[in-house]
Design a protein around this motif. Structure first.
Motif, short mmCIF file in Angstrom:
data_model
loop_
_atom_site.label_atom_id
_atom_site.label_comp_id
_atom_site.label_asym_id
_atom_site.label_seq_id
_atom_site.Cartn_x
_atom_site.Cartn_y
_atom_site.Cartn_z
N ALA A 67 -6.08 -10.99 -11.57
CA ALA A 67 -4.68 -10.65 -11.63
C ALA A 67 -4.19 -9.64 -10.30
CB ALA A 67 -4.66 -9.58 -12.90
N LEU A 68 -5.47 -8.95 -9.79
CA LEU A 68 -5.18 -8.27 -8.94
C LEU A 68 -5.06 -9.21 -7.35
CD1 LEU A 68 -5.11 -5.52 -7.14
CD2 LEU A 68 -7.54 -5.68 -6.92
N ALA A 69 -5.58 -10.36 -7.40
CA ALA A 69 -5.61 -11.30 -6.33
C ALA A 69 -4.06 -11.88 -6.37
CB ALA A 69 -6.48 -12.49 -6.33
N ALA A 70 -3.35 -12.34 -7.52
CA ALA A 70 -2.16 -12.81 -7.61
C ALA A 70 -1.09 -11.88 -7.18
CB ALA A 70 -1.84 -13.40 -9.15
N ALA A 71 -1.52 -10.41 -7.59
CA ALA A 71 -0.52 -9.33 -7.35
C ALA A 71 -0.60 -9.30 -5.80
CB ALA A 71 -0.79 -8.11 -7.96
N LEU A 72 -1.52 -9.38 -5.08
CA LEU A 72 -1.45 -9.10 -3.51
C LEU A 72 -1.17 -10.39 -2.84
CD1 LEU A 72 -5.41 -7.81 -3.53
CD2 LEU A 72 -3.29 -6.56 -2.95
N PRO A 124 -11.72 11.04 1.62
CA PRO A 124 -10.75 11.75 2.01
C PRO A 124 -9.70 10.76 2.66
CG PRO A 124 -12.92 12.53 2.83
CD PRO A 124 -13.10 11.43 2.35
N ALA A 125 -10.11 9.68 3.17
CA ALA A 125 -9.20 8.52 3.66
C ALA A 125 -8.38 8.13 2.61
CB ALA A 125 -9.99 7.44 4.11
N LEU A 126 -8.74 7.63 1.27
CA LEU A 126 -7.95 7.07 0.07
C LEU A 126 -7.23 8.36 -0.24
CD1 LEU A 126 -10.33 5.04 -1.89
CD2 LEU A 126 -8.74 4.26 0.15
N GLU A 127 -7.66 9.43 -0.37
CA GLU A 127 -6.93 10.56 -0.85
C GLU A 127 -5.44 10.92 0.17
OE1 GLU A 127 -5.88 13.58 -3.50
OE2 GLU A 127 -7.51 12.19 -3.55
N ALA A 128 -5.64 11.14 1.35
CA ALA A 128 -4.70 10.90 2.44
C ALA A 128 -3.79 9.99 2.26
CB ALA A 128 -5.22 11.06 3.74
N ALA A 129 -4.09 8.70 2.13
CA ALA A 129 -3.09 7.28 2.19
C ALA A 129 -2.55 7.60 0.59
CB ALA A 129 -3.74 6.24 2.22
N ASP A 134 -5.62 -4.62 2.39
CA ASP A 134 -6.69 -4.29 3.08
C ASP A 134 -7.82 -3.71 2.40
OD1 ASP A 134 -7.92 -1.82 4.85
OD2 ASP A 134 -7.35 -3.30 6.23
N ALA A 135 -7.52 -2.62 1.47
CA ALA A 135 -8.29 -1.90 0.53
C ALA A 135 -8.91 -3.03 -0.29
CB ALA A 135 -7.81 -0.78 -0.25
N ALA A 136 -8.09 -3.89 -0.99
CA ALA A 136 -8.99 -4.60 -2.11
C ALA A 136 -9.86 -5.69 -1.28
CB ALA A 136 -7.83 -5.46 -2.82
N VAL A 137 -9.32 -6.38 -0.26
CA VAL A 137 -10.42 -7.47 0.38
C VAL A 137 -11.54 -6.76 0.93
CG1 VAL A 137 -10.21 -9.26 1.97
CG2 VAL A 137 -8.33 -9.17 0.84
N TRP A 178 2.14 3.87 -6.85
CA TRP A 178 2.51 2.38 -6.64
C TRP A 178 1.29 1.76 -7.33
CZ3 TRP A 178 6.76 0.26 -3.99
CH2 TRP A 178 7.34 1.24 -3.31
N ASP A 179 1.45 0.97 -8.42
CA ASP A 179 0.38 0.50 -9.44
C ASP A 179 -0.62 -0.39 -8.54
OD1 ASP A 179 -0.66 -0.22 -11.84
OD2 ASP A 179 0.05 -2.13 -11.57
N LEU A 180 0.08 -1.43 -7.48
CA LEU A 180 -0.75 -2.39 -6.90
C LEU A 180 -1.76 -1.50 -6.03
CD1 LEU A 180 -1.49 -5.09 -6.07
CD2 LEU A 180 0.34 -5.08 -4.43
N LEU A 181 -1.11 -0.51 -5.31
CA LEU A 181 -2.03 0.37 -4.52
C LEU A 181 -3.13 1.12 -5.21
CD1 LEU A 181 -2.35 0.74 -1.58
CD2 LEU A 181 -0.65 2.61 -1.73
N ASP A 182 -2.74 1.74 -6.34
CA ASP A 182 -3.66 2.49 -7.28
C ASP A 182 -4.72 1.38 -7.67
OD1 ASP A 182 -2.29 4.89 -6.75
OD2 ASP A 182 -1.09 4.79 -8.60
N GLN A 183 -4.29 0.23 -7.81
CA GLN A 183 -5.62 -0.47 -8.29
C GLN A 183 -6.52 -0.92 -7.48
OE1 GLN A 183 -4.44 -4.53 -10.54
NE2 GLN A 183 -2.11 -3.19 -10.59
N ALA A 184 -6.01 -1.04 -5.89
CA ALA A 184 -6.65 -1.44 -4.88
C ALA A 184 -7.63 -0.36 -4.57
CB ALA A 184 -5.92 -1.78 -3.83
N TYR A 185 -6.97 0.89 -4.48
CA TYR A 185 -7.51 2.08 -4.18
C TYR A 185 -8.57 2.66 -5.27
CZ TYR A 185 -4.64 3.46 -0.41
OH TYR A 185 -3.75 3.49 0.83
N ALA A 186 -8.69 1.86 -6.44
CA ALA A 186 -9.76 2.09 -7.48
C ALA A 186 -10.96 1.24 -7.14
CB ALA A 186 -9.11 2.18 -9.12
N ALA A 187 -10.61 -0.09 -6.67
CA ALA A 187 -11.48 -1.29 -6.53
C ALA A 187 -12.37 -0.70 -5.37
CB ALA A 187 -10.86 -2.36 -6.08
N LEU A 188 -12.05 -0.14 -4.39
CA LEU A 188 -12.88 0.12 -3.03
C LEU A 188 -13.87 1.09 -3.51
CD1 LEU A 188 -13.27 -0.36 -0.25
CD2 LEU A 188 -11.54 1.09 0.52
N PRO A 189 -13.66 2.27 -4.09
CA PRO A 189 -14.57 3.37 -4.30
C PRO A 189 -15.57 2.54 -5.22
CG PRO A 189 -12.45 4.07 -5.12
CD PRO A 189 -12.26 2.93 -4.26
#
Length: 199
Positions: free
Chosen positions: A145-150, A84-89, A124-127, A6-17
């Motif tokens: 762009a990420l904010a607009a997508a969220l 591990p949390a992001l990997e599991a999700a 949740d991850a991005a904010v 899921w592109d949106l989720l992968d972007q957020a999961y890149a932002a947090l780490p």
């Protein structure tokens, strides 16, 4: 890290780490835009939330502690808690097919369409990535762009959870077209111009 597909989720999961890697050695106790929580607590909450999504999707183990009552006491490094949390999700969401009508999530109403579930986890991850970034003097990962997508997901998710997962919206809010990130943050009860209090 595993892609969620899921592109949106992968972007957020890149932002947090990316911002968690930038937490300085003395940064865990710094205040954040989440009034009652420091950086360590926001990190613990964010990791716990993603484990909760994974657990609801797979039936696997959830967070060891209540994500809404984080202690901030980390047994390892921030990355060791988060990865591990992001990997599991990500692995869990990779098994969710687009268009699925009922997907289990850890917050009310507990089942939502696939796209809403993805938006909830991504929001949740991005904010929380933004929370940690501004608390530790890093560049915000919440791009226009990420904010607009969220934003569409936030429109669906926020109101039923006001006072629990989300604060009241701030008014007046910036124009979402002119300032997508500032508008999204205000809608979620955060000030885009937040700065740490002077000690």
């Amino acid at each position: 890290m595993t892609a969620s597909e899921w592109d949106l989720l992968d972007q957020a999961y890149a932002a947090l780490p990316s911002v968690v890697d930038g937490i300085p050695d003395d940064g865990r106790h710094r205040p954040t835009p989440c009034d009652q929580w420091n950086v360590g607590q926001v990190l613990q909450h964010a990791a716990g939330d993603q484990l909760a999504y994974a657990a609801r999707l797979t039936g696997g183990p959830g967070p060891a502690e209540d994500p809404f009552a984080p202690t901030g006491a980390l047994s390892g490094t921030p990355a060791e808690l988060l990865e591990p949390a992001l990997e599991a999700a990500a692995e869990a969401f990779a098994g969710v097919e687009p268009g699925t009508a009922e997907v289990a999530v850890p917050l009310p109403p507990f089942t939502v369409p696939a796209e809403t579930a993805v938006a909830a986890a991504a929001l949740d991850a991005a904010v929380h990535a933004w929370d940690i970034a501004v608390a530790t003097g890093q560049i915000s990962p919440l791009t226009p762009a990420l904010a607009a997508a969220l934003r569409p997901g936030a429109q669906v998710l926020a109101e039923p959870l006001r006072g629990f997962a989300y604060a009241p919206a701030l008014t007046p809010a910036p124009d979402p077209e002119a300032d997508p990130a500032g508008s999204l943050l205000a809608f979620l009860g955060r000030r885009a111009d937040w700065t740490p209090p002077v000690a």
